[in-house]
Scaffold this active site. Structure first.
Site, mmCIF file in Angstrom:
data_model
loop_
_atom_site.group_PDB
_atom_site.id
_atom_site.type_symbol
_atom_site.label_atom_id
_atom_site.label_comp_id
_atom_site.label_asym_id
_atom_site.label_seq_id
_atom_site.Cartn_x
_atom_site.Cartn_y
_atom_site.Cartn_z
ATOM 1 N N TYR A 53 0.820 -1.220 0.000
ATOM 2 C CA TYR A 53 0.000 0.000 0.000
ATOM 3 C C TYR A 53 0.848 1.260 0.000
ATOM 4 O O TYR A 53 1.956 1.260 0.523
ATOM 5 C CB TYR A 53 -0.920 0.005 1.215
ATOM 6 C CG TYR A 53 -1.950 -1.085 1.228
ATOM 7 C CD1 TYR A 53 -2.249 -1.830 0.087
ATOM 8 C CD2 TYR A 53 -2.644 -1.400 2.393
ATOM 9 C CE1 TYR A 53 -3.189 -2.843 0.122
ATOM 10 C CE2 TYR A 53 -3.593 -2.400 2.438
ATOM 11 C CZ TYR A 53 -3.863 -3.127 1.293
ATOM 12 O OH TYR A 53 -4.801 -4.124 1.348
ATOM 13 N N LYS A 248 -22.901 5.741 -6.222
ATOM 14 C CA LYS A 248 -22.288 6.860 -6.950
ATOM 15 C C LYS A 248 -21.939 6.521 -8.401
ATOM 16 O O LYS A 248 -21.757 7.433 -9.218
ATOM 17 C CB LYS A 248 -21.052 7.364 -6.222
ATOM 18 C CG LYS A 248 -19.888 6.393 -6.134
ATOM 19 C CD LYS A 248 -18.749 7.000 -5.310
ATOM 20 C CE LYS A 248 -17.593 6.041 -5.130
ATOM 21 N NZ LYS A 248 -16.534 6.612 -4.254
#
Length: 350
Positions: A53, A248
């Site tokens: 990450y 969304k």
């Protein structure tokens, strides 16, 4: 916040785990610290990260997320109150993880990964250290709805699971990690690790981190029985299907600043019939008077086999809604409505 035991370990973690893969790319360090503060104020004690990450993975940002978490724990002086989960990558041709070679699940590479993560996290130990994805060649996520390649291809230099597990045994005995977890793993893989540990080749698998959400319930087919009978806790990632279960993206919308608009990494959730299925669940949520994101997270958090639901957010408002899901009473009516859609659409996003 309800607490749950991780597998057969002595670790007790919150029903919600804070995922951190946006820290260092979509979120600044200040924003990441604010999220961790808010989550811990709400009763969360569990953080999930990885040497990979932030996402999307890049050489210039790799490891930044762990650094942000390490700085936060050092500033708050709260390491003893935080359950930290991190991960080592599986086989990859990317050389930036090890600095001079591709990664495999062999001793030199795993030890290198652990030492670097410990330094970035500013800690002497990692509570739960997970294999991010297997070294062997299998479909991403390891649990597809169907297979198209037979026989399963194999690398000539595939590292035996027993050999990998023996490395984790060294790490536990050295006090660098406390427990072992798997991620993106199959039923065969989980059972093989358990088999080898029962032979005395290393620590017992405590957890499995796989995708689980309304449009991907493949965990229930075989892995649920494995994990239930073997006391392996599920850590669900992508409960909102990378945002497709928030509404969304409905009807083809791609809001500016959204993950899909920024990175074009939503292929797992843009498969045939996916958009129609996502819309059906999002409309169902509204029919129950709930925001789709709250509804989708509540479904995951409420599952009886769930050890912890790994939520992610880029804003504090999104985080608050995810945390609120732990307080939702999931009803039989909700489950029956969800199952009706699932019966007709299956798992389009594996």
């Amino acid at each position: 916040m309800k607490m749950r035991r991780l597998g057969r370990t002595d670790l007790s973690v919150s029903a919600i785990c804070l995922g951190t893969m946006t820290y260092g790319q979509q979120n600044t360090e200040q924003e990441g610290h604010a999220q961790m503060d808010r989550a811990f104020d709400r009763g969360v004690n569990f953080l999930d990260t990885a040497e990979l990450y932030p996402i999307p993975p890049k050489a210039e940002t790799q490891g930044r997320t762990e650094t942000y978490i390490g700085n936060w724990m050092a500033a708050r002086k709260n390491r003893s109150r935080v359950v930290v989960a991190s991960k080592v990558v599986g086989r990859t041709s990317d050389e930036w993880f090890r600095g001079d070679r591709p990664n495999r699940l062999v001793r030199a590479d795993i030890f290198d990964a652990v030492e670097k993560s410990l330094a970035r996290l500013q800690t002497d130990y990692i509570d739960l250290y997970q294999i991010h994805f297997p070294e062997r060649k299998i479909p991403w996520g390891s649990n597809p709805a169907r297979r198209t390649t037979w026989p399963t291809p194999r690398d000539d230099d595939e590292t035996p699971i027993a050999e990998t597990l023996a490395v984790f045994d060294e790490l536990v005995k050295a006090g660098k990690i406390r427990h072992l977890g798997l991620s993106n793993e199959s039923s065969w893989g989980v059972m093989r690790y358990l088999f080898e540990s029962e032979k005395g080749n290393g620590p017992r698998v405590a957890t499995l981190q796989n995708a689980y959400n309304l449009v991907n319930r493949t965990f229930e087919v075989n892995l649920a029985e494995v994990c239930e009978r073997e006391d392996v806790g599920l850590l669900a990632y992508s409960p909102l299907a990378q945002g497709y279960l928030t509404g969304k993206y409905d009807n083809g919308a791609r809001p500016a600043g959204s993950r899909t608009a920024l990175f074009n990494r939503g292929s797992r959730y843009e498969t045939p019939n996916a958009a129609e299925t996502q819309l059906a669940y999002n409309e169902l949520a509204c029919g129950f008077g709930m925001e789709p994101a709250l509804f989708a997270n509540a479904f995951v958090t409420s599952r009886p086999f769930m050890a912890s639901n790994i939520v992610g957010a880029t804003t504090l408002e999104q985080l608050e809604m995810a945390l609120d899901s732990a307080d939702v009473t999931w009803t039989d009516e909700m489950q029956e409505a969800v199952d009706a859609i699932h019966q007709s659409t299956g798992n389009p996003c594996t």
